[in-house]
Design a protein around this motif. Structure first.
Motif, mmCIF file in Angstrom:
data_model
loop_
_atom_site.group_PDB
_atom_site.id
_atom_site.type_symbol
_atom_site.label_atom_id
_atom_site.label_comp_id
_atom_site.label_asym_id
_atom_site.label_seq_id
_atom_site.Cartn_x
_atom_site.Cartn_y
_atom_site.Cartn_z
ATOM 1 N N GLY A 18 0.780 -1.236 0.000
ATOM 2 C CA GLY A 18 0.000 0.000 0.000
ATOM 3 C C GLY A 18 0.808 1.280 0.000
ATOM 4 N N GLU A 19 2.151 1.160 -0.068
ATOM 5 C CA GLU A 19 3.033 2.332 -0.034
ATOM 6 C C GLU A 19 2.668 3.223 1.162
ATOM 7 N N ASP A 20 2.327 4.529 0.915
ATOM 8 C CA ASP A 20 2.090 5.432 2.048
ATOM 9 C C ASP A 20 0.618 5.532 2.441
ATOM 10 N N THR A 21 -0.178 4.540 2.075
ATOM 11 C CA THR A 21 -1.580 4.511 2.473
ATOM 12 C C THR A 21 -1.712 4.348 3.990
ATOM 13 N N PHE A 22 -2.687 5.021 4.580
ATOM 14 C CA PHE A 22 -3.011 4.837 5.985
ATOM 15 C C PHE A 22 -4.240 3.929 6.087
ATOM 16 N N VAL A 23 -4.213 3.026 7.068
ATOM 17 C CA VAL A 23 -5.349 2.145 7.347
ATOM 18 C C VAL A 23 -5.789 2.406 8.777
ATOM 19 N N ILE A 24 -7.085 2.635 8.971
ATOM 20 C CA ILE A 24 -7.607 2.771 10.326
ATOM 21 C C ILE A 24 -8.687 1.730 10.553
ATOM 22 N N GLN A 25 -8.569 1.015 11.658
ATOM 23 C CA GLN A 25 -9.520 -0.039 12.014
ATOM 24 C C GLN A 25 -10.323 0.466 13.216
ATOM 25 N N THR A 26 -11.650 0.377 13.140
ATOM 26 C CA THR A 26 -12.527 1.074 14.090
ATOM 27 C C THR A 26 -12.758 0.361 15.422
ATOM 28 N N GLY A 27 -11.982 -0.669 15.726
ATOM 29 C CA GLY A 27 -12.128 -1.378 16.998
ATOM 30 C C GLY A 27 -12.933 -2.653 16.865
ATOM 31 N N ASP A 28 -13.033 -3.402 17.965
ATOM 32 C CA ASP A 28 -13.716 -4.702 18.005
ATOM 33 C C ASP A 28 -13.052 -5.736 17.098
ATOM 34 N N VAL A 29 -11.769 -5.952 17.347
ATOM 35 C CA VAL A 29 -11.069 -7.104 16.762
ATOM 36 C C VAL A 29 -11.496 -8.370 17.510
ATOM 37 N N PHE A 30 -11.759 -8.220 18.800
ATOM 38 C CA PHE A 30 -12.036 -9.363 19.682
ATOM 39 C C PHE A 30 -13.463 -9.894 19.542
ATOM 40 N N ASP A 31 -13.609 -11.174 19.967
ATOM 41 C CA ASP A 31 -14.893 -11.851 20.208
ATOM 42 C C ASP A 31 -15.624 -12.266 18.927
ATOM 43 N N ARG A 32 -16.620 -13.123 19.164
ATOM 44 C CA ARG A 32 -17.482 -13.711 18.131
ATOM 45 C C ARG A 32 -16.752 -14.786 17.328
ATOM 46 N N GLY A 33 -15.717 -14.414 16.593
ATOM 47 C CA GLY A 33 -14.969 -15.360 15.770
ATOM 48 C C GLY A 33 -13.748 -15.909 16.488
ATOM 49 N N PRO A 34 -13.050 -16.899 15.887
ATOM 50 C CA PRO A 34 -11.962 -17.589 16.579
ATOM 51 C C PRO A 34 -10.561 -17.050 16.317
ATOM 52 N N HIS A 35 -10.404 -16.005 15.473
ATOM 53 C CA HIS A 35 -9.067 -15.661 14.967
ATOM 54 C C HIS A 35 -8.422 -14.441 15.623
ATOM 55 N N THR A 36 -8.880 -14.023 16.777
ATOM 56 C CA THR A 36 -8.393 -12.776 17.382
ATOM 57 C C THR A 36 -6.876 -12.731 17.494
ATOM 58 N N ALA A 37 -6.278 -13.767 18.055
ATOM 59 C CA ALA A 37 -4.820 -13.771 18.240
ATOM 60 C C ALA A 37 -4.097 -13.731 16.896
ATOM 61 N N GLN A 38 -4.597 -14.473 15.902
ATOM 62 C CA GLN A 38 -3.997 -14.449 14.567
ATOM 63 C C GLN A 38 -4.052 -13.042 13.974
ATOM 64 N N ILE A 39 -5.189 -12.379 14.144
ATOM 65 C CA ILE A 39 -5.361 -11.039 13.581
ATOM 66 C C ILE A 39 -4.379 -10.058 14.210
ATOM 67 N N LEU A 40 -4.250 -10.086 15.515
ATOM 68 C CA LEU A 40 -3.365 -9.147 16.197
ATOM 69 C C LEU A 40 -1.906 -9.367 15.802
ATOM 70 N N ARG A 41 -1.505 -10.624 15.696
ATOM 71 C CA ARG A 41 -0.127 -10.910 15.285
ATOM 72 C C ARG A 41 0.085 -10.514 13.818
#
Length: 396
Positions: A148-171
């Motif tokens: 993405g070169e100098d693109t900024f990405v913002i994630q609005t929160g709530d990575v956790f819960d519901r699904g099983p991949h939280t730790a994978q996502i954070l890493r």
């Protein structure tokens, strides 16, 4: 003849008495009906108690092992996902990159040189997260590296819960952040109400597979405890940020900023972040719930929980948005938290408020639809300020 009839009658009466005596009385029938029910309920209660003891001892003593992703998040290695190492022999390029990394990971007021990609609530779904990043043009589909070169990405929160991949996502985000910063890009993760719940030990919405990846309930608590790398990182997540693109500024928060709450925390985005940081960064898991109860901005009307902006557009809603934007000198507010039934971002109050949560996670509908904001002189959205806002959707 009469004797014969009397004999037949007596035999008939005797037969009827014998037939009656062979049938159980209604009282006996009712008594017999109660016994199976009593034994059935007793058996069910015993089974539930036994299952509870088995699960407790399994969680306490058996070989639940944290996944490699969790181990890396709790005790990171020297090379994996580490942004930068301070060195006395730093070159000029190193210093610039280090300053950019600090700005990206800590600042409440950022400047995006070109494109800005908005990723809504993920809720444990790494598959759809990667689809969204590829759709936004910042991740290679095959190598999964930053492009993405100098693109900024913002994630609005709530990575956790519901699904099983939280730790994978954070890493995964840790690794991708390193690559983005090296290319002058940036990834910003905001705190959502589910991150706050997890550092308070509230796992009501956690999936069984997600908890198993942490090594069971005790492993999850340990990973999120104070002085764990993951626990400390979550306690220092930003609640809100402003991002400037050219002549226009956008503010991002998980559930949105209300004027009264904003003023109670100091009236600026930086003061909001400092309010949460001061109360959470040194708090043990067992103490966080008490802190939340005593802190109104961490409750239902605060920037992580409120649903004021979720309903139909009204004059009152738009006036509230205007007041919040005026306080922080921003042009629009972009939030997650409330899934839009259309599966697409929703624009309200003449584009001053954008609801970005599309239900990206498969556990909320799996609608991969994201926002791309870019500088453009010929923009048809916010034309006077030269900003184009596009909705990117994954074709089915």
């Amino acid at each position: 003849m009469n004797r014969q009839n009397e004999s037949l009658g007596s035999r008939h009466q005797h037969s009827r008495r014998r037939f009656r005596s062979s049938r159980p009385s209604p009282q006996k029938i009712r008594t017999k009906g109660k016994k199976p029910k009593f034994w059935l309920w007793w058996g069910l209660v015993t089974l539930v108690l036994f299952a509870g003891f088995v699960l407790y001892f399994l969680n306490k003593f058996t070989a639940f092992h944290p996944s490699a992703d969790v181990k890396e998040l709790v005790h990171p290695s020297e090379t994996s996902g580490k942004l930068h190492t301070v060195s006395s022999e730093r070159t000029k390029v190193d210093v610039v990159e280090y300053a950019h990394a600090r700005m990206c990971s800590e600042s409440s007021d950022l400047v995006a040189p070109s494109k800005l990609l908005v990723i809504p609530d993920i809720h444990g779904d790494i598959v759809n997260l990667k689809k969204a990043l590829h759709l936004g043009g910042v991740m290679d589909k095959v190598t999964e590296e930053w492009i993405g070169e100098d693109t900024f990405v913002i994630q609005t929160g709530d990575v956790f819960d519901r699904g099983p991949h939280t730790a994978q996502i954070l890493r995964f985000f840790r690794r991708l952040q390193t690559e983005a910063v090296a290319a002058s890009g940036c990834i910003v993760l905001l705190m959502g109400n589910h991150e706050l719940m997890n550092i308070a030990g509230d796992f009501r919405y956690a999936s069984a597979k997600e908890t198993a990846a942490f090594g069971g309930l005790e492993g999850r608590k340990e990973a999120l405890e104070l002085n764990s790398f993951l626990g400390d990182s979550l306690r220092n997540l930003r609640i809100a940020v402003t991002i400037t693109q050219g002549a226009t500024k956008s503010v991002f928060a998980h559930a949105g900023l209300l004027p009264n709450m904003l003023e109670s925390m100091g009236g600026t985005v930086e003061s909001v972040n400092e309010y949460f940081r001061a109360r959470l960064q040194s708090a043990k898991l067992s103490a966080v719930r008490g802190i939340i109860r005593k802190s109104p901005p961490m409750l239902e009307e605060g920037p992580l929980w409120n649903r004021f902006y979720a309903g139909p557009e009204t004059d009152r809603m738009c006036e509230t948005v205007e007041k919040s934007l005026e306080l922080i000198s921003a042009d629009r507010m972009i939030i997650g938290h409330t899934v839009q039934s259309s599966g697409k971002p929703r624009f309200k109050c003449s584009n001053r408020l954008i609801m970005a949560d599309t239900g990206l996670s498969r556990y909320y509908g799996g609608n991969v639809a994201i926002l791309l904001m870019e500088n453009a002189a010929d923009s048809d959205t916010d034309q006077e300020r030269g900003l184009r806002i596009k909705v990117l959707e994954l074709s089915s």
